[in-house]
Design a protein around this motif. Structure first.
Motif, PDB file in Angstrom:
ATOM      1  N   MET A  18      13.277  14.267  -8.000  1.00 32.11           N
ATOM      2  CA  MET A  18      13.962  15.043  -9.136  1.00 32.11           C
ATOM      3  C   MET A  18      15.263  15.087  -8.513  1.00 32.11           C
ATOM      4  N   ARG A  19      15.841  13.941  -7.528  1.00 36.80           N
ATOM      5  CA  ARG A  19      16.549  13.816  -7.737  1.00 36.80           C
ATOM      6  C   ARG A  19      17.571  12.877  -8.578  1.00 36.80           C
ATOM      7  N   GLN A  20      17.059  10.973  -8.225  1.00 37.75           N
ATOM      8  CA  GLN A  20      16.976  10.087  -9.507  1.00 37.75           C
ATOM      9  C   GLN A  20      15.578  10.088 -10.056  1.00 37.75           C
ATOM     10  N   PRO A  34      10.476  17.409 -20.976  1.00 36.05           N
ATOM     11  CA  PRO A  34       9.793  18.731 -20.635  1.00 36.05           C
ATOM     12  C   PRO A  34       8.844  17.739 -19.048  1.00 36.05           C
ATOM     13  N   GLY A  35       8.746  18.303 -18.222  1.00 37.20           N
ATOM     14  CA  GLY A  35       8.289  18.067 -17.253  1.00 37.20           C
ATOM     15  C   GLY A  35       7.981  18.920 -16.264  1.00 37.20           C
ATOM     16  N   LEU A  36       7.996  18.628 -15.191  1.00 37.34           N
ATOM     17  CA  LEU A  36       7.504  19.599 -14.158  1.00 37.34           C
ATOM     18  C   LEU A  36       8.527  20.644 -13.582  1.00 37.34           C
ATOM     19  N   THR A  37       9.560  19.777 -13.295  1.00 38.05           N
ATOM     20  CA  THR A  37      10.493  21.760 -13.467  1.00 38.05           C
ATOM     21  C   THR A  37       9.878  22.670 -13.992  1.00 38.05           C
ATOM     22  N   ASN A  38      10.769  22.371 -15.354  1.00 37.46           N
ATOM     23  CA  ASN A  38      10.409  23.163 -16.567  1.00 37.46           C
ATOM     24  C   ASN A  38       8.916  24.095 -16.342  1.00 37.46           C
ATOM     25  N   PHE A  39       7.725  23.371 -16.051  1.00 34.65           N
ATOM     26  CA  PHE A  39       6.206  23.614 -15.378  1.00 34.65           C
ATOM     27  C   PHE A  39       7.056  24.953 -14.579  1.00 34.65           C
ATOM     28  N   ALA A  65      13.996  18.974 -16.800  1.00 32.01           N
ATOM     29  CA  ALA A  65      15.737  18.848 -16.706  1.00 32.01           C
ATOM     30  C   ALA A  65      15.729  18.191 -14.678  1.00 32.01           C
ATOM     31  N   VAL A  66      16.703  17.361 -13.979  1.00 34.50           N
ATOM     32  CA  VAL A  66      17.011  17.469 -12.964  1.00 34.50           C
ATOM     33  C   VAL A  66      17.872  18.960 -12.733  1.00 34.50           C
ATOM     34  N   TYR A  73      12.075  23.506  -5.777  1.00 34.21           N
ATOM     35  CA  TYR A  73      10.944  23.779  -6.479  1.00 34.21           C
ATOM     36  C   TYR A  73       9.855  23.330  -5.869  1.00 34.21           C
ATOM     37  N   ILE A  74      10.488  22.392  -4.650  1.00 34.52           N
ATOM     38  CA  ILE A  74       8.909  21.825  -3.863  1.00 34.52           C
ATOM     39  C   ILE A  74       8.885  23.125  -3.317  1.00 34.52           C
ATOM     40  N   SER A  75       9.281  23.796  -2.645  1.00 31.64           N
ATOM     41  CA  SER A  75       8.709  24.534  -1.892  1.00 31.64           C
ATOM     42  C   SER A  75       8.143  25.797  -2.198  1.00 31.64           C
ATOM     43  N   LYS A  76       7.971  25.903  -3.565  1.00 27.51           N
ATOM     44  CA  LYS A  76       7.561  27.212  -4.292  1.00 27.51           C
ATOM     45  C   LYS A  76       6.553  27.911  -3.915  1.00 27.51           C
TER      46      LYS A  76
END
Length: 175
Positions: A18-20, A34-39, A65-66, A73-76
């Motif tokens: 999600m950084r680059q 839409p992708g991972l962060t949106n989901f 979205a970045v 996000y990945i810690s949830k």
């Protein structure tokens, strides 16, 4: 790798960098598709966050979205549960992450996966970079399966002759 798996079995490529992010762009998607962060952020459904490659069993989930703080996000717990569910839905789940030596994202994601393949571009990285990445993964008890080299014109010249780093790298990747 994802495309090869997708030619054989139901597979998914998830862009967790999600950084680059670049997976979505590589597959011709809009930058803000839409992708991972949106989901994970519960803004879109799973089906609205993945895209199917024509003529293949490969699905692709761009990063979306970045965010300002990707670790959030990945810690949830939702992220870890999501990765486990992907393992039920797909034969192969390939997750793209940011560079191991620059960010801790991979170490967090490692807690939810069965194995890690470290990608090393020999035109960019040297043996000390590779050694640092391997050590970081080992120290975090990440399930490192091996190393895949890119740009391997002359692999042996990239590594110093006898040294502690060469013997560790040789042990891990069996050059």
């Amino acid at each position: 790798l994802a495309e090869s798996f997708g030619n054989l079995e139901k597979s998914i490529l998830v862009d967790a960098d999600m950084r680059q992010p670049h997976v979505g762009l590589a597959y011709g998607m809009e930058k803000l598709a839409p992708g991972l962060t949106n989901f994970i952020g519960k803004r879109t459904s799973f089906s609205d966050s993945i895209y199917r490659e024509n003529g293949s069993q490969l699905s692709v989930m761009p990063s979306g979205a970045v965010p300002a703080d990707p670790l959030l996000y990945i810690s949830k717990p939702r992220f870890g549960g999501f990765i486990k569910k992907l393992g039920v839905l797909f034969e192969h789940v390939i997750i793209e992450t940011p560079e191991v030596n620059l960010y801790s994202d991979t170490m967090i994601i490692a807690k939810s996966v069965d194995g890690i393949l470290l990608l090393c571009d020999l035109d960019v990285a040297d043996s000390s970079d590779l050694l640092e990445a391997i050590q970081r993964l080992q120290e975090s008890r990440a399930p490192l399966l091996g190393v895949v080299f890119e740009n391997t014109k002359d692999v042996k010249s990239k590594f110093p002759k006898p040294s502690r780093s060469r013997s560790l790298i040789k042990k891990i990747v069996r050059i």
